[in-house]
Write an enzyme that holds these catalytic residues in place. Sequence first.
Site, PDB file in Angstrom:
ATOM      1  N   ARG A 221      30.494  -7.747  45.705  1.00 38.69           N
ATOM      2  CA  ARG A 221      32.419  -7.710  45.742  1.00 38.69           C
ATOM      3  C   ARG A 221      32.465  -8.703  45.622  1.00 38.69           C
ATOM      4  O   ARG A 221      31.859 -10.016  46.056  1.00 38.69           O
ATOM      5  CB  ARG A 221      33.183  -7.383  47.150  1.00 38.69           C
ATOM      6  CG  ARG A 221      32.269  -5.659  47.987  1.00 38.69           C
ATOM      7  CD  ARG A 221      33.336  -4.945  46.501  1.00 38.69           C
ATOM      8  NE  ARG A 221      33.341  -3.641  47.020  1.00 38.69           N
ATOM      9  CZ  ARG A 221      32.278  -2.693  46.909  1.00 38.69           C
ATOM     10  NH1 ARG A 221      30.927  -3.222  45.668  1.00 38.69           N
ATOM     11  NH2 ARG A 221      32.012  -0.983  46.408  1.00 38.69           N
ATOM     12  N   HIS A 269      30.571  -4.633  36.180  1.00 40.27           N
ATOM     13  CA  HIS A 269      30.953  -3.633  37.008  1.00 40.27           C
ATOM     14  C   HIS A 269      29.789  -2.370  36.989  1.00 40.27           C
ATOM     15  O   HIS A 269      29.819  -0.803  37.247  1.00 40.27           O
ATOM     16  CB  HIS A 269      31.393  -3.041  37.955  1.00 40.27           C
ATOM     17  CG  HIS A 269      31.808  -2.636  39.469  1.00 40.27           C
ATOM     18  ND1 HIS A 269      32.892  -2.709  40.252  1.00 40.27           N
ATOM     19  CD2 HIS A 269      30.673  -2.455  40.112  1.00 40.27           C
ATOM     20  CE1 HIS A 269      32.516  -2.319  40.998  1.00 40.27           C
ATOM     21  NE2 HIS A 269      30.812  -2.173  41.021  1.00 40.27           N
TER      22      HIS A 269
END
Length: 306
Positions: A221, A269
């Site tokens: 994250r 991502h």
Amino acid sequence: MKVLFAAPARLWDAWAPALRAACPEMALCRDGDPAGFDALIYAPGYPEGGAALDFSPFTRARVVQSLWAGVERIVTNPTLTQPLCRMVDPGLAQGMAEYCTGWALRAHLGMDRYAQDGVWRNAVTPPLASARRVTVLGMGELGRAVAAALAGLGFRVTGWSHSGRAVPGIEVLAGPDLPQALARAEILVCLLPDTAETRDLLDAELLALLPAGATIINAGRGTLIDETALLAALDSGHIAHAVLDVFRQEPLPPDHPFWRHPGVTVTPHVSAETRPESAAAVAAENLRRAMRGEPLLYRVDRARGY
């Protein structure tokens, strides 16, 4: 059973056929009376428009099954009283292992040193993987898959998790031993979830514990690393390179300094994706368990946030 597909409309065409094939006894709907649904299949972005979903009208729902591994965008919703399950998908684990292994090998072998400019650079031979120390922060399903893949190539792998739960074939250190885990990390792979305990975990003090010239791979994250501290460590040369796949704001703004820094590789991502063809079976199993009143798979601990 009647199930609401509480996910962005763009996901429907890919997910609906896979979910129906995996769970043919399910009536999968995109809308309807909330009180009539036995379960929800959820992904962030629902409902459209940015408002948080109100779970309170879903009085009959026995489970909320997330399509994603990360649940930080739903777990704090005060209206969510139903059991929440995160997605643990074999395809997700394989994709993460491939991503982290690929970038670890690139750092280990020094692939970027060989510019195609006519200069014969054979003064430096990379060590074998058995001489390279790698630390994986976060030893959940994804962390275990990554650690196993790296250990299979011969890297000296150390895992770290809050609990220190044992993993066959991998030395796993527990919470208080984080400084020791970082001190070993010539390559550091970050796969921790976003929780109150992990936000800005890697600050200037902890980044300084990494060996000089370390490489960081963050596919967990974006909140795990203090961005200012990371840029300072890169500028000083203490951190040689950072491969970053996750960010506090996504897409990463075009003017963010990560794009321009020579010591940073930005990927959008893409480290791992939940694939309907494999994840649908996991969702189907949990729906059946919920209807039978059996223990659910990968149920989220609300207190821990994952």
